[in-house]
Structures are given as structure tokens and as C-alpha cells.
Design an enzyme around this catalytic site. Structure first.
Site, PDB file in Angstrom:
ATOM      1  N   SER A  63       0.673  -1.299  -0.005  1.00  0.00           N
ATOM      2  CA  SER A  63       0.193  -0.074  -0.101  1.00  0.00           C
ATOM      3  C   SER A  63       0.997   1.316   0.126  1.00  0.00           C
ATOM      4  O   SER A  63       1.436   1.517  -0.831  1.00  0.00           O
ATOM      5  CB  SER A  63      -0.989  -0.012   1.167  1.00  0.00           C
ATOM      6  N   HIS A  68       4.356  13.924   6.476  1.00  0.00           N
ATOM      7  CA  HIS A  68       4.362  15.256   6.183  1.00  0.00           C
ATOM      8  C   HIS A  68       4.779  15.969   7.381  1.00  0.00           C
ATOM      9  O   HIS A  68       4.597  15.717   8.495  1.00  0.00           O
ATOM     10  CB  HIS A  68       2.669  15.607   5.989  1.00  0.00           C
ATOM     11  N   CYS A  83      -1.595  -4.019   3.427  1.00  0.00           N
ATOM     12  CA  CYS A  83      -2.580  -4.949   3.139  1.00  0.00           C
ATOM     13  C   CYS A  83      -1.618  -6.212   3.400  1.00  0.00           C
ATOM     14  O   CYS A  83      -0.565  -6.204   2.997  1.00  0.00           O
ATOM     15  CB  CYS A  83      -3.110  -4.989   1.695  1.00  0.00           C
TER      16      CYS A  83
END
Length: 149
Positions: A63, A68, A83
Site C-alpha cells: 500500500s 508530512h 494490506c
């Protein structure tokens, strides 16, 4: 249906300005976290903002993982979504924490795709309002009784 993925969101507070504004440092620890968590890197995308801050996104076969940073606030927002059962997102988070050294963290664990089969994101303690309502009604009766005397 069994959940198809695990999504960790981590808010890291109190990190140093220099570590959060150093693109090479963040890229290095992201790559190390991907390896530590047994994930497969497909691509790494980075952007440095002016005057400060950056975003690094690791596209994974499982995934994605992103960070940030807001150096002026000492804050980093991290997402790790995986996943399957062979990767360990918790190990990636531990490694990121050990390098960024936040003073405080808030971690949210979201089970993706469980369609309500698990009690994900629901309060663990059920709060009943009935006892509070009884107290309120009793106090109203007492005041009414005292006013009538």
C-alpha cells in the site's frame, strides 16, 4: 469478512526542527522503516516546501507510507497503510519514532475493509446517560418540593 488492511496514523509532537526539515534524513529513515517492516518499495516520491517542511511518500506493494513535516511546529504526520499479513507496520512506526524522537505521540489504528465485523474505532466503554438523567430529575423534584414549602 476479515479486515483487508491495517492503517496506522501517527501524530508526532516535539520533534526537532532540523530533523523535520532535512529531506535526506527523512528519506533515509523512511527507507529504513520500509525495510524494517518487511515491506516492498515500488517508488519513493519527495517534495521540499519553502521556507520549510517536506512530504515523503513511499509507494509500497502492500500500500503506502507517508510523512508530512511541519518543522516550525515540531510536528510530523505519519501514515502507514498495509494490506496482507507479512508486513509489520508497527515496526516501521517504532523505527520512525526512534529517529525523530518526538516528545509526545498519538497513534490511531484503523482496520480497513472490515465492514463492521470488528469493533474498530468504537468506544470500548459504553456510557449510559440514564443515571445522569435520574440525578437531574431528582434534583428538580427536590427544588420543587423546597419551593412549595
Amino acid at each position: 469478512m476479515k479486515a483487508i488492511g491495517k492503517h496506522l496514523t501517527i501524530d508526532m509532537y516535539g520533534c526537532t526542527f532540523d530533523s523535520l526539515n532535512n529531506l535526506d534524513f527523512i528519506k533515509t529513515i523512511m527507507l529504513a522503516a520500509v525495510k524494517e517492516a518487511n515491506m516492498t518499495l515500488l517508488d519513493l516520491s519527495c517534495h521540499k516546501f519553502e521556507p520549510q517542511g517536506l512530504t515523503v511518500l513511499a509507494l509500497l506493494a502492500e500500500s503506502h507510507m507517508s510523512i508530512h513535516t511541519y518543522p516550525e511546529l515540531g510536528y510530523a504526520a505519519v501514515d502507514v497503510f498495509t494490506c496482507g499479513d507479512h508486513s509489520r507496520p508497527d515496526k516501521a512506526v517504532s523505527l520512525l519514532k526512534s529517529f525523530l524522537k518526538p516528545e509526545k505521540t498519538k497513534t490511531t489504528n484503523i482496520m480497513r475493509g472490515d465492514f463492521g465485523s470488528q469493533k474498530d474505532m468504537k468506544p470500548r466503554i459504553k456510557v449510559s446517560i440514564a443515571p445522569l438523567r435520574r440525578v437531574r430529575n431528582t434534583s428538580a423534584k427536590v427544588w420543587s418540593f423546597l419551593r412549595n414549602k
